[in-house]
Design a protein around this motif. Structure first.
Motif, PDB file in Angstrom:
ATOM      1  N   ILE A  82      86.637  42.925  20.469  1.00  0.00           N
ATOM      2  CA  ILE A  82      86.774  43.334  19.191  1.00  0.00           C
ATOM      3  C   ILE A  82      86.329  42.035  18.211  1.00  0.00           C
ATOM      4  O   ILE A  82      86.581  41.021  18.381  1.00  0.00           O
ATOM      5  CB  ILE A  82      88.219  43.482  18.535  1.00  0.00           C
ATOM      6  CG1 ILE A  82      89.063  44.649  19.258  1.00  0.00           C
ATOM      7  CG2 ILE A  82      88.236  43.782  17.100  1.00  0.00           C
ATOM      8  CD1 ILE A  82      88.233  46.065  19.137  1.00  0.00           C
ATOM      9  N   ARG A  83      85.009  42.332  17.771  1.00  0.00           N
ATOM     10  CA  ARG A  83      84.491  41.365  16.974  1.00  0.00           C
ATOM     11  C   ARG A  83      85.002  41.322  15.361  1.00  0.00           C
ATOM     12  O   ARG A  83      85.074  42.447  14.860  1.00  0.00           O
ATOM     13  CB  ARG A  83      82.984  41.664  16.674  1.00  0.00           C
ATOM     14  CG  ARG A  83      82.246  41.647  18.125  1.00  0.00           C
ATOM     15  CD  ARG A  83      80.902  41.724  18.011  1.00  0.00           C
ATOM     16  NE  ARG A  83      80.060  40.463  17.420  1.00  0.00           N
ATOM     17  CZ  ARG A  83      79.082  40.614  16.527  1.00  0.00           C
ATOM     18  NH1 ARG A  83      78.820  41.946  16.016  1.00  0.00           N
ATOM     19  NH2 ARG A  83      78.870  39.386  15.901  1.00  0.00           N
ATOM     20  N   LYS A  84      85.181  40.297  14.875  1.00  0.00           N
ATOM     21  CA  LYS A  84      85.671  40.202  13.503  1.00  0.00           C
ATOM     22  C   LYS A  84      84.471  39.876  12.489  1.00  0.00           C
ATOM     23  O   LYS A  84      84.010  38.593  12.723  1.00  0.00           O
ATOM     24  CB  LYS A  84      86.837  39.125  13.298  1.00  0.00           C
ATOM     25  CG  LYS A  84      87.500  39.233  11.982  1.00  0.00           C
ATOM     26  CD  LYS A  84      88.910  38.520  11.916  1.00  0.00           C
ATOM     27  CE  LYS A  84      89.380  38.580  10.350  1.00  0.00           C
ATOM     28  NZ  LYS A  84      90.617  37.863  10.559  1.00  0.00           N
ATOM     29  N   LEU A  85      84.078  40.812  11.774  1.00  0.00           N
ATOM     30  CA  LEU A  85      82.938  40.398  11.027  1.00  0.00           C
ATOM     31  C   LEU A  85      83.449  40.285   9.637  1.00  0.00           C
ATOM     32  O   LEU A  85      84.602  40.194   9.293  1.00  0.00           O
ATOM     33  CB  LEU A  85      81.983  41.452  10.968  1.00  0.00           C
ATOM     34  CG  LEU A  85      81.254  41.957  12.329  1.00  0.00           C
ATOM     35  CD1 LEU A  85      80.435  43.083  12.431  1.00  0.00           C
ATOM     36  CD2 LEU A  85      80.745  40.716  13.049  1.00  0.00           C
ATOM     37  N   GLU A  86      82.406  39.991   8.614  1.00  0.00           N
ATOM     38  CA  GLU A  86      82.848  39.501   7.185  1.00  0.00           C
ATOM     39  C   GLU A  86      83.808  40.713   6.582  1.00  0.00           C
ATOM     40  O   GLU A  86      84.796  40.085   5.786  1.00  0.00           O
ATOM     41  CB  GLU A  86      81.543  39.347   6.368  1.00  0.00           C
ATOM     42  CG  GLU A  86      81.981  38.624   4.997  1.00  0.00           C
ATOM     43  CD  GLU A  86      80.721  38.435   4.227  1.00  0.00           C
ATOM     44  OE1 GLU A  86      80.799  38.214   2.963  1.00  0.00           O
ATOM     45  OE2 GLU A  86      79.495  38.365   4.902  1.00  0.00           O
ATOM     46  N   ASN A  87      83.373  41.832   6.498  1.00  0.00           N
ATOM     47  CA  ASN A  87      84.358  42.903   5.919  1.00  0.00           C
ATOM     48  C   ASN A  87      84.519  43.976   6.972  1.00  0.00           C
ATOM     49  O   ASN A  87      84.936  44.975   6.237  1.00  0.00           O
ATOM     50  CB  ASN A  87      83.604  43.324   4.689  1.00  0.00           C
ATOM     51  CG  ASN A  87      81.976  43.877   4.884  1.00  0.00           C
ATOM     52  OD1 ASN A  87      81.713  43.990   6.320  1.00  0.00           O
ATOM     53  ND2 ASN A  87      81.455  44.569   4.168  1.00  0.00           N
ATOM     54  N   CYS A  88      84.585  43.669   8.136  1.00  0.00           N
ATOM     55  CA  CYS A  88      85.008  45.054   9.019  1.00  0.00           C
ATOM     56  C   CYS A  88      85.384  44.450  10.370  1.00  0.00           C
ATOM     57  O   CYS A  88      84.917  43.198  10.830  1.00  0.00           O
ATOM     58  CB  CYS A  88      84.021  46.026   9.096  1.00  0.00           C
ATOM     59  SG  CYS A  88      82.469  45.556   9.838  1.00  0.00           S
ATOM     60  N   THR A  89      85.623  45.259  11.315  1.00  0.00           N
ATOM     61  CA  THR A  89      85.845  44.809  12.727  1.00  0.00           C
ATOM     62  C   THR A  89      84.992  45.811  13.665  1.00  0.00           C
ATOM     63  O   THR A  89      84.614  46.988  12.985  1.00  0.00           O
ATOM     64  CB  THR A  89      87.177  44.951  13.450  1.00  0.00           C
ATOM     65  OG1 THR A  89      87.660  46.327  13.021  1.00  0.00           O
ATOM     66  CG2 THR A  89      88.150  43.939  12.573  1.00  0.00           C
ATOM     67  N   GLU A  90      84.533  45.391  14.611  1.00  0.00           N
ATOM     68  CA  GLU A  90      83.577  46.175  15.452  1.00  0.00           C
ATOM     69  C   GLU A  90      84.096  46.010  17.227  1.00  0.00           C
ATOM     70  O   GLU A  90      84.549  44.826  17.464  1.00  0.00           O
ATOM     71  CB  GLU A  90      82.126  45.398  15.371  1.00  0.00           C
ATOM     72  CG  GLU A  90      81.065  46.320  16.128  1.00  0.00           C
ATOM     73  CD  GLU A  90      79.665  45.530  15.651  1.00  0.00           C
ATOM     74  OE1 GLU A  90      78.812  46.156  15.208  1.00  0.00           O
ATOM     75  OE2 GLU A  90      79.682  44.394  16.268  1.00  0.00           O
TER      76      GLU A  90
END
Length: 258
Positions: free
Chosen positions: A157-165
């Motif tokens: 799970i990647r945590k990006l600026e305004n979402c997760t992926e």
């Protein structure tokens, strides 16, 4: 295949002082430590290894002072450690560091997962992990808040600026982890004493077969200055509470804060 946890030996920022007037940094009394972000990488490597039944190897590139890091790193769970000792580390940028670490990882061999912190506590360039993956020609998954290994596949799970992926990739893989992924353990006295009995191998850059161009930084730091925040320290005393709040909000609007 084993897990390799890479880390950097940095100055403890709590010991760094700013010289008044010139704003230059006084590091004369600063002690070294493993970068806080890299402690998360070592911890996660150990946790994942316990679930997979594989071995954790620690790896660092640093000058002579980095020797102090070996015992600390090994006390956190890795079975053995490698240290690429060269004065070039003191002026190395992400390009040089990635070249050295990638060459060392190739020399170690038999790896399935290579872990990094999201950045180092000193320069925080966030380049080394992805660069190493490119040099090794394997996938890179950055800014990971959690992941699991199932067979020959890692799902993260990647945590990006305004979402997760959510991303899956076949091993071997490079992963850079966020601090929230775990809470690094504090080694017990038994673990610290046991670290002295573990294997710690020293290499020189010349042992890695790199040419001089690979050790020439692409970016060079000319100077570093401290930052001192200047505050207005305005106090609103006159008027009612409502008038004070109104004056405060007006001042913030005038300064473009609101």
């Amino acid at each position: 295949m084993n897990i390799i946890a890479c880390y950097k030996w940095v100055l403890d920022e709590q010991d760094i002082k700013i010289t008044a007037g010139s704003l230059t940094l006084d590091t004369s009394r600063a002690k070294g430590k493993i970068s806080e972000y890299d402690k998360n990488a070592i911890e996660e490597a150990v946790v994942q290894a316990e679930g997979c039944g594989v071995e954790v190897i620690s790896l660092t590139f640093g000058g002579s002072k980095a020797k102090q890091s070996l015992k600390d790193a090994l006390s956190r769970g890795p079975a053995k450690g490698y240290w690429v000792n060269d004065a070039a580390a003191d002026r190395a940028d992400g390009y040089v560091t990635a070249n050295v670490l990638a060459a060392a990882i190739r020399k170690i061999g038999d790896y399935g997962l290579v872990l990094f912190g999201e950045g180092s506590a000193d320069t925080y360039g966030q380049q080394v992990g992805p660069r190493v993956a490119t040099l090794l020609e394997i996938p890179a998954i950055t800014f990971v808040s959690q992941f699991k290994i199932e067979g020959d596949t890692v799902t993260a799970i990647r945590k990006l600026e305004n979402c997760t992926e959510q991303i899956s990739a076949k091993l071997p893989v490079v992963i850079t982890v966020l601090p929230e992924i775990n809470k690094p353990r504090i080694p017990s006295l038994k673990q610290v004493l046991g670290a002295a009995k573990k294997s710690a191998q020293e290499w020189k850059v010349t042992d890695l077969g790199l040419d001089t161009q690979a050790l020439e930084p692409k970016t060079k730091v000319k100077s570093i200055q401290g930052f001192v925040m200047k505050r207005k320290n305005q106090i609103y005393k006159a008027g009612t509470v409502e008038e004070k709040v109104e004056a405060f909000v007006t001042a913030l609007n005038k300064d473009g804060v609101l």
